[in-house]
Design an enzyme around this catalytic site. Structure first.
Site, PDB file in Angstrom:
ATOM      1  CD  GLU A 248      35.027  38.136  35.538  1.00 57.14           C
ATOM      2  OE1 GLU A 248      35.977  37.401  35.856  1.00 57.14           O
ATOM      3  OE2 GLU A 248      34.928  38.693  34.438  1.00 57.14           O
TER       4      GLU A 248
ATOM      5  CG  HIS B  48      31.072  41.741  32.111  1.00 60.57           C
ATOM      6  ND1 HIS B  48      31.413  40.510  32.600  1.00 60.57           N
ATOM      7  CD2 HIS B  48      31.694  42.642  32.887  1.00 60.57           C
ATOM      8  CE1 HIS B  48      32.231  40.662  33.626  1.00 60.57           C
ATOM      9  NE2 HIS B  48      32.422  41.960  33.824  1.00 60.57           N
TER      10      HIS B  48
END
Ligand code: NDP
Length: 429
Positions: A82, A383
């Site tokens: 991630e 993100h």
């Protein structure tokens, strides 16, 4: 180790980064060969680790930087798919090091072996009989695994509980023996299971009951590690947000997680974002750590935040995390997987206790990274910017095209695979 505070590491090429950490750590030629290897885990090693092997599966290994824990510098190996986790951990570690670093501590490393006994004619008598024979059982457990005693550990204590005593209980009565075993630097599942199995016949004899399960408990609440950080507000300010506003936002975010399981589970997932990558990178059993952590988060009856955030009398933001940490620096895959061996070298930890403490410090950092973003600009901006390369690749971009498409997605403020596909088509034309 030299300082783990390296600025602009993310801007360097992979080769430059490897060169830098080689300067920082005393790696051997063999270690470096693992770094250079296309597939560090050889298929024949993998074939000896699990069953039905057809290949190996790789994850990116990034480095969490800037970590200062109990005055010691650490480079944190993080295996994770991630985006933004490694960047966020390093960002918070930099803030915390400016505030003096993380402070950690831990309990002894005692794991629990459970032995389930049913069919006793009198459970209270059976319980007393086990307690009367406590030392005999402890000695028998240690006789089954003498090498751990030589290493300074072994079975140390024993306890007994009776479950389902109420007359209207839905389940049958049972006696549960807890064997407490100091596993020193190993996670200890195999040695605890060996001990539990070996004393089961003696437990049957003592209780006059029948033993069914003999297995480690993953609720390792006698193997706890704690981390704490104290951050003055002036280190927390970001963009238009003052340090005080960030501090208060983090505390509100914590209070939300502390009062609501729907939020707590996501809050805690963010903590495990920091913990799992280092557990995986060091070849440890992340399912065991996950299971223990979530069970510990419900110890007071309601599933809640694993961390605690509050303001101290000086107005500083204080964060704390305490978790069971069933990990080792020996055993399992820690000394079998070449990358795990390298990760342990990179960490320069001398004991499982030290590794456990480093892991909770990273979990605490990760939590603050998420809360700080959530309480200010929101998580998506940072993100998605970091995720844009994965989006570009998912849309079919390769080589230099990945960067071009990712930049274009950020510029358009539209980081979606659909948009990336359009751009890839355009680029190809
Ligand atoms: P291992 O059995 O692989 O290794 C532990 C052994 O390492 C010890 O028994 C000891 O054997 C040796 N050792 C060498 N140096 C030390 C030291 N300094 N301190 C302690 N031991 C040392 O692993 P574990 O028993 O730790 O079990 C972990 C594995 O078990 C993981 O792979 C996990 O996935 C798996 N597992 C997990 C379960 C669960 O979580 N519920 C259940 C079952 C298995 P010696 O003294 O003889 O050299």
């Amino acid at each position: 180790m030299k300082s783990s505070r390296i600025s602009g590491f993310y801007k360097k090429t992979i080769e430059e980064r490897k060169a830098l950490i080689t300067e920082m750590h005393p790696f051997t030629e063999e270690d470096l060969a693992v770094f250079e290897s296309v597939a560090p885990l050889a298929e024949d090693t993998a074939d000896n680790m699990i069953e039905n092997v057809v290949g190996t599966f790789q994850l990116p290994l990034g480095l969490g930087l800037n970590f200062l824990i109990n005055g010691k510098e650490y480079t944190i190996p993080m295996a994770i798919e991630e985006a933004s986790v490694v960047a966020s951990a390093s960002h918070i570690a930099k803030i915390v090091r400016d505030a003096g670093g993380f402070v950690t501590e831990s309990t002894e490393r005692v794991m629990i072996g459970q032995i389930q006994v049913v069919g006793c004619s009198d459970y209270t008598e059976a319980k007393e009989a086990v307690l009367e024979n406590k030392q005999i059982l402890i000695d028998a457990a240690n006789d089954a695994f003498p090498s751990i005693v030589t290493r300074g550990g072994g079975a140390e204590d024993l306890d007994v509980r009776i479950l389902n005593e109420a007359a209207d209980s839905k389940f049958g009565k049972m006696l549960i023996v807890h064997l407490y075993v100091n596993t020193v630097d190993a996670m200890g599942a195999n040695l605890v299971n060996t001990m539990a199995e070996s004393i089961a016949p003696l437990v049957e004899e003592i209780t006059q009951g029948k033993v069914y399960l003999r297995i480690l408990s993953n609720l390792a609440d006698r193997s706890l590690a704690r981390a704490r950080c104290i951050i003055p507000p002036h280190l927390l300010g970001t963009g238009d947000f003052s340090g005080e506003a960030v501090r208060d936002g983090v505390i509100h975010a914590y209070e939300f997680a502390a009062s609501d399981p729907y939020r707590a589970v996501t809050h805690n997932k963010g903590i495990m974002n920091g913990i799992d990558p280092i557990v995986i990178a060091t070849g440890n059993d992340w399912r065991a750590v996950e299971a223990g952590a979530h069970a510990y988060a419900v110890k007071d009856g309601q599933y809640t935040s694993m961390t605690t955030w509050y303001k101290d009398e000086q107005g500083n933001l204080v964060g704390e995390l305490e978790l069971p940490m069933s990990i080792g620096i020996v055993g399992g895959a820690t000394r079998v997987h070449p990358m795990a061996k390298l990760a342990l070298k990179l960490l320069e930890v001398n004991s499982a206790k030290e590794l456990a403490e480093v892991i909770v410090a990273v979990g605490l950092a990760q939590n603050l990274g998420a809360l700080k973003a959530l309480a200010t600009e929101g998580i998506q901006k940072g993100h998605m910017t970091l995720h844009s390369r994965s989006v570009a690749m998912a849309a079919g971009a390769a080589g230099e095209m990945v960067d071009i498409i990712a930049q274009e997605l950020i510029k358009n403020n539209d980081i979606r695979v659909g948009k990336a596909k359009e751009l890839v088509e355009k680029y190809k034309r």
